[in-house]
Design an enzyme around this catalytic site. Sequence first.
Site, PDB file in Angstrom:
ATOM      1  CG  HIS A  20      41.218  44.295  49.289  1.00 52.08           C
ATOM      2  ND1 HIS A  20      40.732  43.065  48.909  1.00 52.08           N
ATOM      3  CD2 HIS A  20      41.077  45.094  48.193  1.00 52.08           C
ATOM      4  CE1 HIS A  20      40.323  43.126  47.652  1.00 52.08           C
ATOM      5  NE2 HIS A  20      40.527  44.338  47.187  1.00 52.08           N
TER       6      HIS A  20
HETATM    7  C1  HEM Z   1      43.063  50.460  45.444  1.00 55.85           C
HETATM    8  C2  HEM Z   1      43.564  49.333  45.723  1.00 55.85           C
HETATM    9  C3  HEM Z   1      42.940  47.994  45.448  1.00 55.85           C
HETATM   10  C4  HEM Z   1      43.602  46.957  44.878  1.00 55.85           C
HETATM   11  C5  HEM Z   1      45.059  46.943  44.415  1.00 55.85           C
HETATM   12  C6  HEM Z   1      42.688  45.847  44.791  1.00 55.85           C
HETATM   13  C7  HEM Z   1      42.969  44.625  44.233  1.00 55.85           C
HETATM   14  C8  HEM Z   1      42.090  43.578  44.109  1.00 55.85           C
HETATM   15  C9  HEM Z   1      42.387  42.324  43.457  1.00 55.85           C
HETATM   16  C10 HEM Z   1      43.710  41.960  42.831  1.00 55.85           C
HETATM   17  C11 HEM Z   1      41.286  41.548  43.537  1.00 55.85           C
HETATM   18  C12 HEM Z   1      41.137  40.121  42.990  1.00 55.85           C
HETATM   19  C13 HEM Z   1      41.362  39.109  44.094  1.00 55.85           C
HETATM   20  C14 HEM Z   1      41.104  37.690  43.607  1.00 55.85           C
HETATM   21  O1  HEM Z   1      40.480  37.505  42.573  1.00 55.85           O
HETATM   22  O2  HEM Z   1      41.508  36.742  44.308  1.00 55.85           O
HETATM   23  C15 HEM Z   1      40.260  42.296  44.218  1.00 55.85           C
HETATM   24  C16 HEM Z   1      38.996  41.833  44.495  1.00 55.85           C
HETATM   25  C17 HEM Z   1      38.032  42.553  45.144  1.00 55.85           C
HETATM   26  N1  HEM Z   1      38.156  43.853  45.607  1.00 55.85           N
HETATM   27 FE1  HEM Z   1      39.800  45.039  45.473  1.00 55.85          FE
HETATM   28  N2  HEM Z   1      41.485  46.220  45.316  1.00 55.85           N
HETATM   29  C18 HEM Z   1      41.582  47.534  45.732  1.00 55.85           C
HETATM   30  C19 HEM Z   1      40.593  48.280  46.344  1.00 55.85           C
HETATM   31  C20 HEM Z   1      39.334  47.807  46.658  1.00 55.85           C
HETATM   32  C21 HEM Z   1      38.317  48.571  47.363  1.00 55.85           C
HETATM   33  C22 HEM Z   1      38.507  49.994  47.855  1.00 55.85           C
HETATM   34  C23 HEM Z   1      37.231  47.768  47.485  1.00 55.85           C
HETATM   35  C24 HEM Z   1      35.911  48.037  48.137  1.00 55.85           C
HETATM   36  C25 HEM Z   1      35.625  49.037  48.921  1.00 55.85           C
HETATM   37  C26 HEM Z   1      37.536  46.495  46.863  1.00 55.85           C
HETATM   38  C27 HEM Z   1      36.675  45.430  46.793  1.00 55.85           C
HETATM   39  C28 HEM Z   1      36.963  44.214  46.208  1.00 55.85           C
HETATM   40  C29 HEM Z   1      36.037  43.095  46.138  1.00 55.85           C
HETATM   41  C30 HEM Z   1      34.609  43.076  46.691  1.00 55.85           C
HETATM   42  C31 HEM Z   1      36.701  42.070  45.460  1.00 55.85           C
HETATM   43  C32 HEM Z   1      36.186  40.679  45.137  1.00 55.85           C
HETATM   44  C33 HEM Z   1      36.647  39.761  46.260  1.00 55.85           C
HETATM   45  C34 HEM Z   1      35.533  39.187  47.053  1.00 55.85           C
HETATM   46  O3  HEM Z   1      34.375  39.243  46.631  1.00 55.85           O
HETATM   47  O4  HEM Z   1      35.812  38.621  48.149  1.00 55.85           O
HETATM   48  N3  HEM Z   1      38.830  46.553  46.365  1.00 55.85           N
HETATM   49  N4  HEM Z   1      40.784  43.531  44.567  1.00 55.85           N
END
Ligand code: HEM
Length: 230
Positions: A178
């Site tokens: 991710h």
């Molecule tokens: C710590 C480092 C993390 C970074 C740098 C990060 C970064 C991002 C970014 C940039 C997005 C937007 C993507 C887009 O709009 O195309 C996103 C979406 C998302 N992230 Fe993270 N994230 C991190 C950790 C996590 C963790 C630990 C979880 C869950 C356990 C998580 C769950 C999600 C979810 C559910 C979305 C929405 C995408 C979807 O529904 O498919 N993220 N993240």
Amino acid sequence: MRLTRQKIEPITVDRYTGGARINHWITAISLVLLALSGLALFHPSLFFLTDLFGGGQFTRMIHPWIGVVLFFSFFGLFFRFVRLNFWTRSDTIWMLNLGTVLENHDEEHDELVEIGKYNAGQKIVFWSMSVLIIVLISSGLVMWDQYFYDFTSIEQKRFAVLVHSAAAIVIICVWIVHVYAAIWVRGTIRAMTRGYVTGGWAWRHHRKWLRDMLGGGKSGDHHTGTTPAA
Ligand code: HEM
């Protein structure tokens, strides 16, 4: 003749509300803290990580509580985004043409099929995280002796330790994928820090979503940061 440099503001499109971003970062911080405190308890060679949490006893006490925060926080994300993560026919086409995406030629992909707010890879990460968090919280509760000792047998607790450790390793791998994808696709991190992306980013990676945001408008339409974000 004097040449002056004109500052051209890029067209931006809103992608996440402030609430969604706060929700996301609470989830992200919880997972990192869980991974560190969990690894500290996982193997003696990683015990030094307990120093980050004020010692072994405190790490043992705080780890399950951070798990509870992650569970409820992810619950919030789940309900915000689940509707956009259902599998569609275009996701199957995306998967079958994964090579073009990995070679960084999404534009060829768009000729085949236009992508909505999330691509198939993001959806797989979403569903993997959802299932793994359920497995982690349920196996974690079986092991949480301070409150639930009497509810389960020793055999069940042993099995829970195994399942919990395996799920933890898998979720750390999913998390790495991710974060790697978020950094690798330039301009994506800004979506979660500032709440918006550039029009070019949206056109290149999520063209169907961009069209939907523009109310079915065609490619020439301009839109600057006033579209509703989830
Ligand atoms: C710590 C480092 C993390 C970074 C740098 C990060 C970064 C991002 C970014 C940039 C997005 C937007 C993507 C887009 O709009 O195309 C996103 C979406 C998302 N992230 Fe993270 N994230 C991190 C950790 C996590 C963790 C630990 C979880 C869950 C356990 C998580 C769950 C999600 C979810 C559910 C979305 C929405 C995408 C979807 O529904 O498919 N993220 N993240």
